[in-house]
Design an enzyme around this catalytic site. Structure first.
Site, mmCIF file in Angstrom:
data_model
loop_
_atom_site.group_PDB
_atom_site.id
_atom_site.type_symbol
_atom_site.label_atom_id
_atom_site.label_comp_id
_atom_site.label_asym_id
_atom_site.label_seq_id
_atom_site.Cartn_x
_atom_site.Cartn_y
_atom_site.Cartn_z
ATOM 1 N N ASP A 100 0.863 -1.190 0.000
ATOM 2 C CA ASP A 100 0.000 0.000 0.000
ATOM 3 C C ASP A 100 0.901 1.243 0.000
ATOM 4 O O ASP A 100 1.347 1.702 -1.046
ATOM 5 C CB ASP A 100 -0.906 -0.075 1.229
ATOM 6 C CG ASP A 100 -1.942 1.023 1.291
ATOM 7 O OD1 ASP A 100 -2.106 1.761 0.308
ATOM 8 O OD2 ASP A 100 -2.606 1.157 2.340
ATOM 9 N N ASP B 168 -7.065 -9.029 5.826
ATOM 10 C CA ASP B 168 -8.073 -8.836 6.871
ATOM 11 C C ASP B 168 -8.525 -7.393 6.980
ATOM 12 O O ASP B 168 -7.860 -6.461 6.533
ATOM 13 C CB ASP B 168 -7.495 -9.236 8.230
ATOM 14 C CG ASP B 168 -6.513 -8.195 8.766
ATOM 15 O OD1 ASP B 168 -5.553 -7.871 8.042
ATOM 16 O OD2 ASP B 168 -6.721 -7.692 9.888
HETATM 17 P P1 IMP Z 1 1.982 -0.524 3.734
HETATM 18 O O1 IMP Z 1 3.078 -0.436 4.764
HETATM 19 O O2 IMP Z 1 1.102 0.699 3.755
HETATM 20 O O3 IMP Z 1 2.494 -0.813 2.352
HETATM 21 O O4 IMP Z 1 1.027 -1.670 4.178
HETATM 22 C C1 IMP Z 1 1.343 -2.977 4.022
HETATM 23 C C2 IMP Z 1 0.490 -3.898 4.868
HETATM 24 O O5 IMP Z 1 -0.756 -3.293 5.244
HETATM 25 C C3 IMP Z 1 0.136 -5.099 4.069
HETATM 26 O O6 IMP Z 1 1.101 -6.080 4.227
HETATM 27 C C4 IMP Z 1 -1.194 -5.492 4.650
HETATM 28 O O7 IMP Z 1 -0.982 -6.328 5.754
HETATM 29 C C5 IMP Z 1 -1.805 -4.202 5.084
HETATM 30 N N1 IMP Z 1 -2.745 -3.690 4.056
HETATM 31 C C6 IMP Z 1 -2.555 -2.692 3.180
HETATM 32 N N2 IMP Z 1 -3.627 -2.524 2.383
HETATM 33 C C7 IMP Z 1 -4.497 -3.475 2.755
HETATM 34 C C8 IMP Z 1 -5.818 -3.848 2.281
HETATM 35 O O8 IMP Z 1 -6.381 -3.291 1.328
HETATM 36 N N3 IMP Z 1 -6.405 -4.895 2.922
HETATM 37 C C9 IMP Z 1 -5.825 -5.559 3.953
HETATM 38 N N4 IMP Z 1 -4.600 -5.262 4.409
HETATM 39 C C10 IMP Z 1 -3.950 -4.214 3.825
#
Ligand code: IMP
Ligand code: MG
Length: 205
Positions: free
Chosen positions: A134, A190
Site C-alpha cells: 500500500d 483482513d
Molecule cells: P503498507 O506499509 O502501507 O504498504 O502496508 C502494508 C500492509 O498493510 C500489508 O502487508 C497489509 O498487511 C496491510 N494492508 C494494506 N492494504 C491493505 C488492504 O487493502 N487490505 C488488507 N490489508 C492491507
C-alpha cells in the site's frame, strides 16, 4: 456492519511480471455470508491461475539456485503456501512479521518488528513475499533491515500492488495484480482480523 462490495477498483493482471493485459475483472455478487453482502473482485480460480504463473516464472529465474522465501505475516499465509507449492526448484522458507496498521484501514507509519527470520540471511538469495503493498512503508522498513545483513540478493514478490497511497518507491520484481484503490479482504487479507478466511478477494466499503 461491514459491507464487502465492489469499490471501483481497476485490476491489471501481472503487469510487473508477465505483461499480460487485465481480463476485465468485475465484482460479482456471491450473496450473503455471515451477515454481510459479498461481492467478489478476484475470484479464487483467477488467483490460483496467477499464482501458478508466478511460481513458474520465479522457478525459471532462480534455476540452479536455492532462494530463501520470506513471507511477511499474517496476510501472506495463503499466497505464500500456494506460491511455494507452485515452484519447481529447491527453496527454503522463513517468515517475518512487522506491524504498521492499527485497528483501522490507515497505515500508522510507525513500524515495529514483531518477529524476525530464523534462517541466516548473509550471502543468501532472498525473495520477500508480501500480500499487498500500500504505502510501501512496511516493505521499505523490512528491506532496509534485511539489506543491512548483506544477503546476496533481494527480490520482492507481492500478490497485489495497490498504488494510490504509495509513499515509498518500491520496485516489485513479481506482482500478481495491480489495483488503484480500495480496501481488500479475503485470501489472507483482513479488516480488523476479520475475513482472512474468504477464498476470494473482495473489497470493503
Ligand atoms: P503498507 O506499509 O502501507 O504498504 O502496508 C502494508 C500492509 O498493510 C500489508 O502487508 C497489509 O498487511 C496491510 N494492508 C494494506 N492494504 C491493505 C488492504 O487493502 N487490505 C488488507 N490489508 C492491507
Ligand atoms: Mg502484509
Amino acid at each position: 456492519m461491514i459491507t464487502v462490495a465492489y469499490f471501483s477498483c481497476l485490476f491489471v493482471a501481472g503487469t510487473a511480471l508477465a505483461g499480460k493485459p487485465g481480463r476485465g475483472l468485475q465484482a460479482e455478487n456471491k450473496g450473503e455470508l455471515n451477515g454481510m453482502d459479498k461481492k467478489v473482485l478476484i475470484p479464487r480460480e483467477r488467483i490460483r491461475e496467477r499464482v501458478q504463473e508466478l511460481g513458474r516464472q520465479i522457478s525459471g529465474d532462480y534455476r540452479g539456485k536455492e532462494p530463501v522465501l520470506i513471507g511477511i505475516l499474517n496476510g501472506v499465509v495463503f499466497f505464500f503456501a500456494e506460491l511455494v507449492m507452485a515452484m519447481s526448484i529447491p527453496l527454503r522458507m522463513d517468515f517475518i512479521k512487522a506491524s504498521s496498521y492499527g485497528p483501522c484501514m490507515e497505515s500508522s507509519g510507525r513500524i515495529r518488528m514483531l518477529k524476525d527470520v530464523c534462517l541466516p540471511v548473509k550471502d543468501q538469495d532472498l525473495i520477500l513475499v508480501e500480500d499487498i503493498v500500500d504505502t510501501g512503508l512496511t516493505l521499505q522498513f523490512i528491506l532496509e533491515n534485511l539489506r543491512a545483513r548483506e544477503p546476496a540478493s533481494i527480490k520482492i514478490c507481492a500478490l497485489i500492488d495497490k498504488k494510490e497511497r504509495r509513499e515509498k518507491p518500491i520496485y516489485l520484481d513479481y506482482c500478481g495484480f495491480t489495483v488503484e484503490q480500495g480496501f481488500l479482504v479475503g485470501y489472507g487479507l483482513d479488516f480488523n482480523e476479520q475475513y482472512r478466511y474468504l477464498p476470494d478477494i473482495c473489497v470493503v466499503e
